[in-house]
Structures are given as structure tokens and as C-alpha cells.
Design a protein around this motif. Sequence first.
Motif, PDB file in Angstrom:
ATOM      1  N   TYR A   1      -6.435   3.607  -0.968  1.00  0.00           N
ATOM      2  CA  TYR A   1      -6.650   2.175  -0.788  1.00  0.00           C
ATOM      3  C   TYR A   1      -7.987   1.898  -0.093  1.00  0.00           C
ATOM      4  O   TYR A   1      -8.675   0.925  -0.417  1.00  0.00           O
TER       5      TYR A   1
ATOM      6  N   ILE B   1       0.843  -1.189   0.000  1.00  0.00           N
ATOM      7  CA  ILE B   1       0.000   0.000   0.000  1.00  0.00           C
ATOM      8  C   ILE B   1       0.884   1.247   0.000  1.00  0.00           C
ATOM      9  O   ILE B   1       1.780   1.391   0.844  1.00  0.00           O
TER      10      ILE B   1
ATOM     11  N   PRO C   1      -9.206  -3.207  -4.231  1.00  0.00           N
ATOM     12  CA  PRO C   1      -7.917  -2.885  -4.877  1.00  0.00           C
ATOM     13  C   PRO C   1      -7.143  -4.111  -5.344  1.00  0.00           C
ATOM     14  O   PRO C   1      -6.562  -4.094  -6.433  1.00  0.00           O
TER      15      PRO C   1
ATOM     16  N   LEU D   1      -2.065   1.322  -4.460  1.00  0.00           N
ATOM     17  CA  LEU D   1      -1.063   0.255  -4.420  1.00  0.00           C
ATOM     18  C   LEU D   1       0.139   0.637  -5.271  1.00  0.00           C
ATOM     19  O   LEU D   1       0.020   1.386  -6.243  1.00  0.00           O
TER      20      LEU D   1
END
Length: 389
Positions: free
Chosen positions: A160, A154, A167, A218
Motif C-alpha cells: 500500500y 488495507i 492505491p 487493498l
Amino acid sequence: MAWNEPGGGNRDPWGNNQGGPGNQGGPPDLDEIVRKLQERVSGLFGGKGPSGGGGGPSPRDLSLKVIGIVVAGLFVAWLLTGIYIVDPAERGVVLRFGAYVKTTAPGPHWRIPWPIERVEIVNVDEISSFSHKAAMLTRDENIVDVELTVQSRIQDASNYLFQDQAPMKTLRDATETVVRKTVGGAKLDFILTEGRGAVADMIQQGVQSLVDEYKTGLIVTSVNMQPAKPPEQVKDAFDDAIKAREDKERLENKAEAYANEILPQARGEAARATAEAKAYRDRVIASAEGETSRFNAIRSEFEKAPEVTRERLYLETIESVLSGSNMVLIDVPQGNSLMYLPLDQIMRKQSATTSSPRTSMLDGADSNQDSSRSTSSQMRDVSRDRSSR
């Protein structure tokens, strides 16, 4: 006896007779209930009831103070519940009534306690990975089995949590899309041999671009691509082709190494021959120029004084001719020139003849006579030249 047990009469929980003449069977008086509750609370804190007398505070004032203290304590405790700590590997996402406010870094922080604000803790250093395997069609219409592992973590905690509903699923879909596009645009030989690293880099860049576009929060840390393999039905033929390609590269490398060894040597020899030729050319040119300069100098001197120059040339020629001879000539004003043989050579020859047989002595005498005759002939030629002059 409890108020609700049989025989308890019409008393309420505080001991009042609900059926008395003052009550007439109605509900208990609210003021009376509050007064009795204040008396009991003040009794707990050491106060006295109305029957105690004295000039102390009234039960109502004490009850207000107690309630204020309790409320203040509860408020302080409520404020303390807003303290939270974020670990080094985490980020805190603060929400106010469910809406994003800010992202906090590692360390202690405070927020407005629940139900106004709450904190979502997200681990941003945790590495997530998954594998992707599929059979795909290449640019030159060949089928190849591709297997790779994608690792991610992350990067933006707020994106996120709120920008993408799933995600990781978006990351998987983006990976499949980019892999099919990349493998479909490359040839099979490139994927099977030297292009594996380049294909992995292109896949990582393409996946990162897609997940950034979808704001998943990400970041793709690495894409590890396993060696691509052809289908099992044609694996033997592909192995033979790869072996032939490796043999070709080995022979090319060997030929290149031989060329790198021979070419510098040949270039060195060519450079040396060129340098020698240039040096010979320069030497011949310099010698010819020197001879020309010397001849021009002699000619200019000869034009100025022919007799003197002729005499000097004659003497220089005689000196150069007789410089290697072992004879000594003496020029006298009258009579013939006398010849003196070198005595040191005669003595050496005599010592050699004494240690050799008679034949050697005769041979030495003959050679001396020949040398004498040759010297005499040379002298006669010189005298003839002098007389002719």
C-alpha cells in the motif's frame, strides 16, 4: 562594565586585555580559553581550580569525565527514541534510510533511531468506501443506470505504501473498468431481476483481481449494488414488463403447486389399482392352480379305485348340498327313508302364528306345506338316484 561597552578597553569576553603587552593586540589564546572553561565546569561539580592546590584530579580529567557522562546519557536517550508501540488495528512499516525493511505486528517494538530507521504506522482495519454511478450499455443494446458502493481496507501495508502511488485511485479505475465489462456482458432482464447478486459478486472478484495485479495492498470487502434502473424515458414500459413477468411467475408457481398436489394423489391411486390387480391375478392363479392340483389328485385316486372314489365324491356332494338344509335324513337298510322335520323351527313358526292374524297362520301353513313338498321332492330325487345306482 561589559567588555563590549564604551570604556571597556581592549578586554575580551573572559576579561583578558587584548591590547596588553603579552597579547600585543592578537586573538585570545585557545589553550587559555579551554583552561578557563574547565575551571568553571569543575567549579560547578565541587572541584577546585589550579589555585586550590592539593592532589585532586586535574580539571582536564574532570572535564573528560563530564563529557563522557553527557555523551553516554545522550546516547542512551537516543537509543530510547527507537521504542515504538503498534496498536491492534495498525501495522508498523520499518524503513532504513528510506528502504523497506520489515512490517511489524501490534505490540511494543524497537528500531534503530532516526536518522537511520523510521516507522510508518498504517491502519489496516479502517474501512474505506466510495460510490460509483453510471449509465451503461448492456449486451442486448439497452441502457441501464447502475449504482454501487465498494468497501475496502488495507491488506498489505508495504504494498500500500510503496508499490502503487495512488492505491485508492487505482481501485476506483479498476471498479469502473470491471463494472463496464460485467454489465456490458449481461442482458438487461438479468441485471434488473434475479441477476443483481450475481453481478455484484462478479464485480467484486474482478476488482480484486485487478488491484492484486497492480499490488495496491487493498482488499475489497464488499460490493453493494443498488437495484438497477432503466432510463427515465422508458421507465413506465419497463415497469409494465416487470409486472407482466411477475404475474407469469405467480401463475407458474400456482400451477406447479397444483401439479404437486394432484400428481402424488394420482400416482397413489394408480399404484393402489396396480397392486389390487396384481393381488387379484395372484389370487386367481393360485385358486386355479389349487383346483388343478386337487383335480389331479382326485383323478389319480379315481384311477386307483374308481368305486371308492365315486362313493366319496357322492357323499361329499350330498354333504355340501344338504349342509344348508334344516332337514335330517336317516338312511335305513330296508324300506323308505324317513324324514324328520326340525322341531325347533316348527316351534318358532307356531309361536309366530299364535301372535299373528289368521291369514298369517294360513300363509305359514302354506309355506310349511311348500317346504314339505320341496323336501319330499328332494328326497325322491335322492332315492331315485340311489335306486338307479
